[in-house]
Design a protein around this motif. Structure first.
Motif, PDB file in Angstrom:
ATOM      1  N   ALA A 547       0.453  -7.481  -7.027  1.00  0.00           N
ATOM      2  CA  ALA A 547       0.375  -6.235  -7.366  1.00  0.00           C
ATOM      3  C   ALA A 547       0.451  -5.526  -8.553  1.00  0.00           C
ATOM      4  O   ALA A 547      -0.759  -4.364  -8.262  1.00  0.00           O
ATOM      5  CB  ALA A 547       1.801  -5.406  -7.161  1.00  0.00           C
ATOM      6  N   GLY A 573      -0.796  -0.820  -4.281  1.00  0.00           N
ATOM      7  CA  GLY A 573       0.175  -0.786  -5.584  1.00  0.00           C
ATOM      8  C   GLY A 573       1.780  -0.065  -5.867  1.00  0.00           C
ATOM      9  O   GLY A 573       2.868  -1.150  -5.490  1.00  0.00           O
ATOM     10  N   TYR A 576       3.856  -1.020  -2.604  1.00  0.00           N
ATOM     11  CA  TYR A 576       4.323  -1.851  -3.015  1.00  0.00           C
ATOM     12  C   TYR A 576       5.931  -1.975  -3.776  1.00  0.00           C
ATOM     13  O   TYR A 576       6.774  -2.702  -3.738  1.00  0.00           O
ATOM     14  CB  TYR A 576       3.548  -3.362  -2.599  1.00  0.00           C
ATOM     15  CG  TYR A 576       3.959  -4.979  -2.796  1.00  0.00           C
ATOM     16  CD1 TYR A 576       5.207  -5.200  -1.831  1.00  0.00           C
ATOM     17  CD2 TYR A 576       4.319  -5.338  -4.145  1.00  0.00           C
ATOM     18  CE1 TYR A 576       5.696  -6.593  -1.639  1.00  0.00           C
ATOM     19  CE2 TYR A 576       4.701  -6.356  -4.039  1.00  0.00           C
ATOM     20  CZ  TYR A 576       6.045  -7.579  -2.859  1.00  0.00           C
ATOM     21  OH  TYR A 576       6.576  -8.324  -3.623  1.00  0.00           O
TER      22      TYR A 576
END
Length: 775
Positions: A547, A573, A576
């Motif tokens: 990520a 990103g 997550y």
């Protein structure tokens, strides 16, 4: 006195009986062998036509006489009564016929209940004549349940005498044919297509088809038989079955096909016949082929539980072959693929309809198969997908190959939907996974999306995927009610073997310029489901590194990604890391992620999923001047998770995908990008790095400044390799010293013997590599 003695006189004096009774009595001769008295029968028919209100009484009286004659074994008079009934039915079509028919059916039922084969055949023949009569008035209360059951029973006759057995079976088949003809087009009658009726009719017909060889072996030669004698139960049953299926409407065909395919000894034969029929009609109109596929779908699902081995693959092989033919037809406009512009007009939308029917059939059939057979089917479909290789690039027939790839991957997606397997090594063997992931690097955005959706179907074993269809930075994931189990030993083994391959393809997929919202949503779902289904501590660390690498991909922008793609990667990103921080439940980690998200909400909403993945995305062109406070810092995450027992050395190592020959087949690879991995390594081992390291020590820069300068240094090195003359690059490579240490693994660790990772890792800056090495 006259009135008191009249009843007694009426009881014994025939002249005073009702006229319809006298007319009925007169049709019976003294000797039954003389047959029906035709002149008196004409009088009875004329009376019935003149006084139709008496027809029901005539029928009731005839029924009474027939029942009495049957019980007294006076079969000659029984035959005469049935003949009279038949003539009355043929002559009368008045509104009162319904009551007469009730008496008629009652007498037919009485004959069919008899143990005498001749009476059964007599009753059947009368019923068949009745079935061919078109009635003028509707019937609301008539039932044929008894006749379906009785005629079906006669189809299975086991009489000792073969000739008698054959006659009874043929009568049963004719009776069923009569029931179908009488009820199939009458909406007021009981629905003959109901399963309770079809489950009796169809097996009875199949039973007689099965005994065709027995009948043929005992019958005389064709030269010695008349045309009437040539007919046998098998031929009659085949005609009846064809008529039955021919009369079935679209909504009724399923009930007729289900018992047809559920008979164990016929299910495989039915499927094979349908497959052959589909091949024989491969050049018929798309609507015709679609109808055959629909029938095959119903038959295959019914017979799937008893199908094994070649039968299963034969179904899919035929379907895939027809799919490829349909693609050729749509592209060339001709049923002769070698010659464009055939005589028949091919409608592209009809071919698409046929293709969708084939895809639906593959999914419905595969959903009934056991796990091991379903895995074989998926391997079989994937083996048919045309993919490029170093030795066999797909240069010709580009459009055809693309359509074939899409259709086969759609079929594979249908098969994989709902697939659950406790052992991922079994569900995703290397031979399958390698081919599937190679399609994830292709130019076509639709193909890449199908690959991501297929992977999601495989990994989601607890029905969580619908909870990640929308990307968001939800503050409390408990409202999602996720179903989470501890990572099993089999899953751990699978991730040790294939995790780096999965990470690499997810990372490279993010670099595609043609990605849309659906692609980023699929990548987010794949990351989230991997964290829930397959994650242990090592996997969590690698997913966080992945990520962060996506964030750096958008920030450095070495690939010149579009503005939307860069904002989408920042948002992906953030979503997550917000999810994984709440799953790990490390307070300091959650706090850092929460602080960055709050700062983005105030200063850069275009870096969050709520701003990017909306109907009208909020984008900004000021992505090259982002402050460190709105970025997730790898050093900070490594520090807070390292204090909770996670591998801080691994967390502090940036994720770098491993380059393979497969990447050279994609459109992305230029000279500069081919050495992108080596540039990353070179930047860590260059003289400029030593200079900056000295400056870092002298100025005591904080970790944020170090990361910023590291990115700038990488950008400069990439620019050097892209713009410098080849001679300068070659001279630089020749001057570098080589260290024969083993190359680093993608995760930054060294792989020991037998593929087991060592517990320690060598810092990247201590390793020495060839300047332009290729892994």
């Amino acid at each position: 006195m006259v009135s008191s003695s009249l009843p007694g006189v009426c009881g014994c004096c025939g002249a005073l009986r009702p006229r319809y009774k006298r007319l009925v009595d007169n049709i019976f001769p003294e000797d039954p062998e003389d047959g029906l008295v035709k002149t008196n029968m004409e009088k009875l028919t004329f009376y019935a036509l003149s006084a139709p209100e008496k027809l029901d009484r005539i029928g009731a009286y005839l029924s009474e006489k027939l029942i009495r004659d049957v019980s007294r074994h006076r079969y000659g008079y029984v035959c005469i009564a049935m003949e009279a009934l038949d003539q009355l039915l043929m002559a009368c079509h008045c509104q009162s016929i319904n009551l007469f028919v009730e008496s008629f059916l009652k007498m037919v039922a009485k004959l069919l209940e008899s143990e005498k084969p001749d009476l059964q055949i007599l009753g059947t023949n009368s019923f068949v004549k009745f079935a061919n009569i078109e009635e003028d008035t509707p019937s609301y209360h008539r039932s044929y349940d008894f006749f379906v059951s009785r005629f079906s029973e006669m189809c299975h006759s086991s009489h000792d005498d073969m000739d008698t057995r054959t006659k009874i079976r043929m009568s049963g088949i004719k009776g069923l044919q009569g029931v179908v003809r009488k009820t199939v087009n009458d909406e007021l009658q009981a629905n003959i297509w109901d399963p309770q009726h079809m489950d009796k009719i169809v097996p009875s017909l199949l039973f007689n088809l099965q005994h065709a060889e027995e009948t043929e072996s005992r019958s005389p030669s064709p030269l010695q038989t008349t045309e009437k004698e040539k007919e046998n139960p098998a031929e009659l049953a085949e005609r009846c079955l064809r008529e039955l299926l021919g009369r079935a409407a679209y909504g009724n065909i399923k009930n007729a096909i289900k018992p047809l395919a559920s008979v164990p000894q016929h299910s495989h034969l039915v499927i094979q016949q349908l497959l052959s029929h589909l091949d024989a009609n491969s050049r018929s109109a798309a609507t015709v082929r679609a109808g055959i596929v629909e029938v095959l779908s119903e038959a295959a699902v019914i017979a799937a539980s008893g199908s094994v081995g070649p039968t299963v693959l034969e179904v899919f092989n035929t379907l895939l072959r027809q799919l490829r033919l349909s693609i050729d037809y749509a592209l060339t406009g001709s049923y002769d693929c070698a010659i464009a512009g055939g005589t028949k007009i091919i409608k592209e939308h009809e071919e698409r309809m046929f293709q969708e029917a084939v895809i639906k059939t593959t999914g419905s059939f595969a959903s009934t198969l056991p796990t091991y057979q379903r895995s074989e089917v998926m391997l079989f479909i994937m083996s048919k997908v045309p993919l490029p290789s170093l030795h066999h690039p797909l240069d010709t027939g580009k459009n055809r190959n693309r359509l074939t790839q899409i259709m086969l991957l759609k079929s594979l997606l249908q098969v994989s939907t709902g697939f659950q397997c406790s052992n991922m090594l079994t569900a995703l063997p290397s031979s399958f996974l390698d081919r599937l992931l190679s399609a994830a690097l292709m130019e076509d955005a639709e193909i890449r999306l199908f690959v991501l959706q297929i992977l999601i179907s495989f990994i989601d074993r607890h029905g969580n995927k619908h909870k990640f269809q929308t990307i968001s930075t939800i503050s409390d994931i408990s409202i999602l009610k996720l179903k989470v189990d501890k990572c099993s030993r089999q899953d751990t083994v699978f991730m040790k073997k294939h995790s780096q391959q999965l990470y690499r393809h997810m990372y490279l997929t993010c670099k595609e310029e043609s990605n849309g919202r659906a692609h980023y949503e699929a990548i987010y779902s794949l990351l989230a489901l991997t964290s829930i289904e397959l994650a242990n501590e090592e996997v969590v660390v690698d997913l966080i590194r992945l990520a962060l690498a996506m964030q750096e991909l958008a920030q450095v922008n070495e690939d010149n990604l579009p503005l939307y793609s860069r904002c989408a990667l920042y948002a992906l990103g953030a979503a997550y890391l917000n999810l994984i921080s709440q799953l790990t439940t490390v307070p300091a980690f959650c706090q850092h992620i929460h602080e960055v998200i709050e700062m983005r909400q105030k200063e850069a909403p275009y870096l969050l999923p709520e701003g990017v993945f909306a109907e009208k995305p909020r984008l900004s062109r000021n992505l090259d001047r982002l402050g460190p406070e709105i970025l997730f810092r790898q050093s900070k995450i490594s520090e807070v998770l390292g204090g909770s027992g996670y591998n801080s050395d691994r967390l502090s190592t940036p994720y770098i995908p491993q380059l393979t020959d497969e990447d050279r087949l994609s459109k992305r690879k230029s000279i500069g990008e081919t050495i992108s991995l080596q540039v990353e390594v070179e930047s860590r081992n260059s003289p400029e790095k030593e200079e900056v390291r000295g400056l870092d020590g002298a100025l005591a820069l904080d970790s944020v400044a170090v990361e910023e300068q590291e990115r700038e240094r990488r950008r400069q090195v990439v620019e050097k390799f892209q713009k410098a003359p080849f001679e300068e690059i070659a001279a630089h490579c020749g001057s570098s010293s080589l260290d024969r240490r083993p190359p680093p693994s993608p995760s930054g660790t060294i792989t020991a013997a037998y593929g087991q990772p060592q517990s320690h890792s060598i810092p990247v800056y201590e390793m020495k590599f060839p300047d332009l090495c290729v892994y």
